[in-house]
Scaffold this active site. Structure first.
Site, PDB file in Angstrom:
ATOM      1  N   LYS A  79       0.850  -1.199   0.000  1.00 10.35           N
ATOM      2  CA  LYS A  79       0.000   0.000   0.000  1.00 10.35           C
ATOM      3  C   LYS A  79       0.881   1.242   0.000  1.00 10.35           C
ATOM      4  O   LYS A  79       1.893   1.299   0.707  1.00 10.35           O
ATOM      5  CB  LYS A  79      -0.896  -0.037   1.238  1.00 10.35           C
ATOM      6  N   SER A 154      -9.756   1.615   2.794  1.00  6.18           N
ATOM      7  CA  SER A 154      -8.899   2.397   1.926  1.00  6.18           C
ATOM      8  C   SER A 154      -7.835   1.582   1.190  1.00  6.18           C
ATOM      9  O   SER A 154      -7.274   2.057   0.212  1.00  6.18           O
ATOM     10  CB  SER A 154      -8.219   3.498   2.742  1.00  6.18           C
ATOM     11  N   SER A 178      -9.767  -0.608   7.047  1.00  8.24           N
ATOM     12  CA  SER A 178      -9.205  -0.508   5.691  1.00  8.24           C
ATOM     13  C   SER A 178      -8.479  -1.719   5.163  1.00  8.24           C
ATOM     14  O   SER A 178      -8.115  -1.746   3.985  1.00  8.24           O
ATOM     15  CB  SER A 178      -8.277   0.696   5.605  1.00  8.24           C
TER      16      SER A 178
END
Ligand code: GLN
Length: 488
Positions: A79, A154, A178
């Protein structure tokens, strides 16, 4: 079988016994990425060339040697809010659009120590604020099961990359859901470890008392393998726990769930839960019962205060953490401004997107003199009550099982105009974050429209092993993990 379809443990075995080289692995993934990435848009930055160079060097070094380390030669996605030395780390924000970290996050240093290969950095909601990846400054990622739908957020890029076989496994971060929520949307496994289990050093801070890094993987075994490497004490993170790390893959020895007491909180099956999600989760609970689990009804009475509490605590911490982006130290700097104050203001004006600005304003307000006790102070007090709810429940049960999201993935654009609607989709994940305890999301079915549904299994602090054990038993007793999206 094409290499990109394998799980981490399957690929590791092939690499470990010399059936494939690291170069062949990277080539297979590069090909897969070039086929599907234009549709899925999981990545912000691709590092295929450097991954290939590292793979070549690894193959060269390994000639005649045993390949013993579990993540050696394994192509992962990370990420884009986790710092990677010399590789762009944007947080999907214009303000960090040119930021190349001079150091690795601790989790990355650990992966590197094992000889992993970084395939690229994945898309997210700007600074991890969101539930759909639509708040990225670089455009949304897509759900591989249906490209018109959100991949969740997210960590939507990481979950989409795993589901679309654009990497063998990925890292995400979870502040209020997330990791778990995009894993549910994309039909993969996501594990949020206990707060303090995994070092946050080098994770760009959103809400420091909630943030945790964790694995997003194709199955439960892979999540355990990745957690084995990233978990553990780190002197660079004062909130990381100084506790021994068990071998999480050993959690799977027992196949049944006898003597395991599993609590079902009635508050999580109330109004607002989509009937298809409810049915899939209830069937999963039946399966856990068949496996020997002792199912009990429990109460988590503060559940309805969780969203308000989370959005006070998280925005307050975010407003403080994001004060550092001022155009001076790193990232974007607004040009041609007349003085220093204007430079600060214009940099933030140009650099942050609307959701980030909204949260900075909410958080600044909650922390301001005169309101602090009424908002932030109150939220902290309620947070304690939420934690105590879980502590009380865990006197009677060993695990808690719930849905992950109230609905399957929704359509791209459906909730962007209504931030409150978007916040409500976090209802089943944020209490766990506020309590700092571990939880996994794994596939437990599909909606009639063909979108994945997730099951959440929550454990006591630092009892990831029990969570993984139950998740693994359920996974092995069902066939959801064998389903793959047709990307078109
Ligand atoms: N959706 C939640 C939020 O917008 C959680 C995000 C996260 O876990 N990073 O804050």
């Amino acid at each position: 079988m094409s290499l990109h379809k394998l799980t981490l443990h399957e690929l590791q075995q092939k690499f470990g016994n010399g059936e494939v080289t690291a170069r062949e692995i990277v080539q297979a993934y590069s090909l897969r990425i070039s086929q599907v990435e234009p549709k899925v848009k999981a990545y912000i930055t691709l590092a295929k060339e450097s991954a290939l160079a590292q793979a070549n060097a690894l193959d060269q070094k390994l000639k005649g040697w045993r390949r013993t380390m579990p993540l050696m030669g394994m192509p992962l996605a990370v990420k884009d809010n986790i710092c990677t030395e010399d590789v762009l780390t944007t947080c999907a924000s214009r303000i960090l659009g040119n930021f190349v970290p001079p150091y690795d996050a601790t989790v990355i240093a650990r992966l590197r120590g094992q000889g992993y290969l970084l395939l690229g950095k994945t898309n997210l909601d700007e600074f991890a604020m969101g539930s759909s990846t639509e708040n990225s400054a670089f455009g949304p990622s897509r759900n591989p099961w249906n490209l018109g739908f959100i991949p969740g957020g997210s960590s939507g890029g990481s979950a989409a990359a795993v589901a679309a076989d654009e990497c063998v496994a990925a890292l995400g971060s979870d502040t209020g859901g997330s990791i778990r929520q995009p894993a549910a949307c994309c039909g993969v496994v996501g594990l949020k470890p206990t707060y303090g289990r995994v070092s946050r050093f080098g994770l760009v801070a959103f809400a420091s008392s909630l943030d945790q890094i964790g694995p997003i993987t194709k199955d439960v075994t892979d999540a355990a393998m990745l957690l084995n490497v990233i978990a553990g004490h780190d002197p660079l993170d004062s909130t990381s726990a100084n506790l021994p790390v068990p071998d999480y893959t050993k959690a799977f020895k027992k196949k049944e769930l006898k003597k395991l007491r599993i609590g079902i909180p009635q508050e999580y099956f109330a109004e607002g839960l989509d009937p298809e999600v409810e049915q899939a989760v209830r069937e999963a609970i039946e399966e856990l019962k068949r496996l020997g689990g002792d199912i009990q009804d429990i109460k988590l009475p503060t559940t309805d205060a969780a969203i308000a509490t989370y959005y006070l605590v998280a925005t307050a911490e975010a407003s403080s953490n994001l004060a550092r982006y001022d155009g001076v130290k790193y990232g974007l700097r607004s040009k041609q401004t007349k003085d220093l104050l204007e430079m600060y203001m214009m940099t933030r004006q140009e650099g942050f997107g609307p959701e980030v600005k909204r949260r900075i304003m909410l958080g600044t307000y909650a922390l301001s003199a005169g309101y602090y006790d009424a908002y932030y102070g109150k939220a902290q007090a309620v947070r304690t009550l939420i934690r105590r709810d879980f502590e009380a429940a865990f006197q009677a049960v060993d695990l808690i099982v719930t849905p992950v999201m109230p609905t399957p993935a929704f359509k791209l654009g459906e909730k962007v105009a209504d931030p409150l609607q978007m916040y409500l989709s976090d209802i089943y994940t944020i209490s766990v974050s506020l309590a700092g305890i571990p939880a996994i999301s794994l596939p437990c079915g599909f909606s009639r429209a063909g979108l994945p549904i997730g099951l959440q299994i929550i454990g006591r602090a630092f009892e990831e092993e029990t969570v993984l054990r139950a998740a693994h038993a359920y996974e092995q007793a069902t066939t959801w993990r064998t389903k793959k999206p047709h990307i078109r």
